[in-house]
Design a protein around this motif. Sequence first.
Motif, PDB file in Angstrom:
ATOM      1  N   CYS A  70      -2.248  -3.440  -6.300  1.00 23.66           N
ATOM      2  CA  CYS A  70      -3.351  -2.481  -6.131  1.00 23.66           C
ATOM      3  C   CYS A  70      -3.780  -1.967  -7.493  1.00 23.66           C
ATOM      4  O   CYS A  70      -3.654  -0.773  -7.784  1.00 23.66           O
ATOM      5  CB  CYS A  70      -2.930  -1.304  -5.262  1.00 23.66           C
TER       6      CYS A  70
ATOM      7  N   ASP B   4      -4.778   1.687  -8.209  1.00 17.22           N
ATOM      8  CA  ASP B   4      -5.825   2.200  -7.322  1.00 17.22           C
ATOM      9  C   ASP B   4      -5.117   3.006  -6.217  1.00 17.22           C
ATOM     10  O   ASP B   4      -4.607   2.442  -5.255  1.00 17.22           O
ATOM     11  CB  ASP B   4      -6.595   1.003  -6.751  1.00 17.22           C
TER      12      ASP B   4
ATOM     13  N   LYS C 112      -3.454   3.825   1.375  1.00 18.80           N
ATOM     14  CA  LYS C 112      -3.836   3.242   2.659  1.00 18.80           C
ATOM     15  C   LYS C 112      -2.775   2.254   3.151  1.00 18.80           C
ATOM     16  O   LYS C 112      -2.442   2.223   4.339  1.00 18.80           O
ATOM     17  CB  LYS C 112      -5.200   2.548   2.517  1.00 18.80           C
TER      18      LYS C 112
ATOM     19  N   ARG D 163      -6.098   2.651  -2.500  1.00 18.47           N
ATOM     20  CA  ARG D 163      -5.617   1.429  -1.838  1.00 18.47           C
ATOM     21  C   ARG D 163      -4.134   1.491  -1.495  1.00 18.47           C
ATOM     22  O   ARG D 163      -3.731   1.144  -0.389  1.00 18.47           O
ATOM     23  CB  ARG D 163      -5.903   0.210  -2.720  1.00 18.47           C
TER      24      ARG D 163
END
Length: 313
Positions: free
Chosen positions: A241, A249, A255, A252
């Motif tokens: 990520c 990130d 999630k 990301r």
Amino acid sequence: MQIQWFPGHMNKARNEVKAALPKVDLLIEVLDARIPYSSENPMLRELRGDKPALKVLAKSDLADPQLTQQWLEWHERKDGVKAKAITTDNIPLIRSIPSLCAKMLPHKQGEGSRIMAMIAGIPNVGKSTLINALAGRTVAKTGNEAAVTKSQQRINIANGISLLDTPGMLWPKIENPGSGFRLAAVGSVKETAMEYEDVAAPIMKYLLKYYPDRLVDRYGLDDVPTDMLEAFDTIGAKRGCLGKRGLVDYERVCKIVITELRSGRLGPITLETPELIETELAELEVELAARAKEKSERKLKRKATFKARNQRT
Ligand SMILES: Nc1nc2c(ncn2[C@@H]2O[C@H](COP(=O)(O)OP(=O)(O)O)[C@@H](O)[C@H]2O)c(=O)[nH]1
Ligand SMILES: [Mg+2]
């Protein structure tokens, strides 16, 4: 993170449950076994009065068995009702519910008399799945919460028990901020009403404290990360990520962690313990008292200002 619930929705839900109650002998409140406190509706006890109730901790396949046991005892002690852990694909467990209900209403047993039960709970706890499992066929739509069906058919299940095919819809706990992010973490809050980062950060702190080995196993880490940020940095790098300039990130990776937690890929996890809840409630009490004090001081100040201004004229 604050859940937005509108008084109009809450009143509507309460009135619908209230309207159905006179026809009902017994209430089955469905809770999510991963958040057995936060998925409870604060109003239901008052609404049901003396009516017998059974609390069902659904999705217990996704929850920590040891904590599930603690929570069952906690609910039985607090409310004086029977509490039972279930998972909807365990048919023998599901079959034991009607006989349990029948035992709770011995005076209603006998020829010709039927016991009317209603299932109630907040969104996404597994109400429709349980209705279908008890009915042995699909009578309620699962997954996305549809608009309330008006039909309210009665379904005969077993042991002289009938069930309303439409569950009582309730709203979740809204005062306790800790409950807010945990409700979002298990998927009881609309995706559009949450940011993954706001939910994942406190969840990661909890996982580091209560389930560090699961993180190490799942993400192939060398050591337990020292803090939340290091955890996201390492997991983010492991999962590729990486955004601009090789930086992680966070959106990301947050999630990913929440999605894997929800699906059970991190193993069976319960997101709150009775001790944690006691602590949060004590903190909440202090905060609410401070807010009330501030409000009354503001009121006094306004009065004083008004008085002073109007004495001069
Ligand atoms: N793992 C697991 N998932 C469940 C269980 N019961 C329900 N679910 C899932 O949870 C989601 C919400 O269930 P649903 O019955 O629609 O919840 P409702 O909004 O309370 O009616 C669905 O995706 C179900 O498949 C269970 O015991 N275990
Ligand atoms: Mg449903």
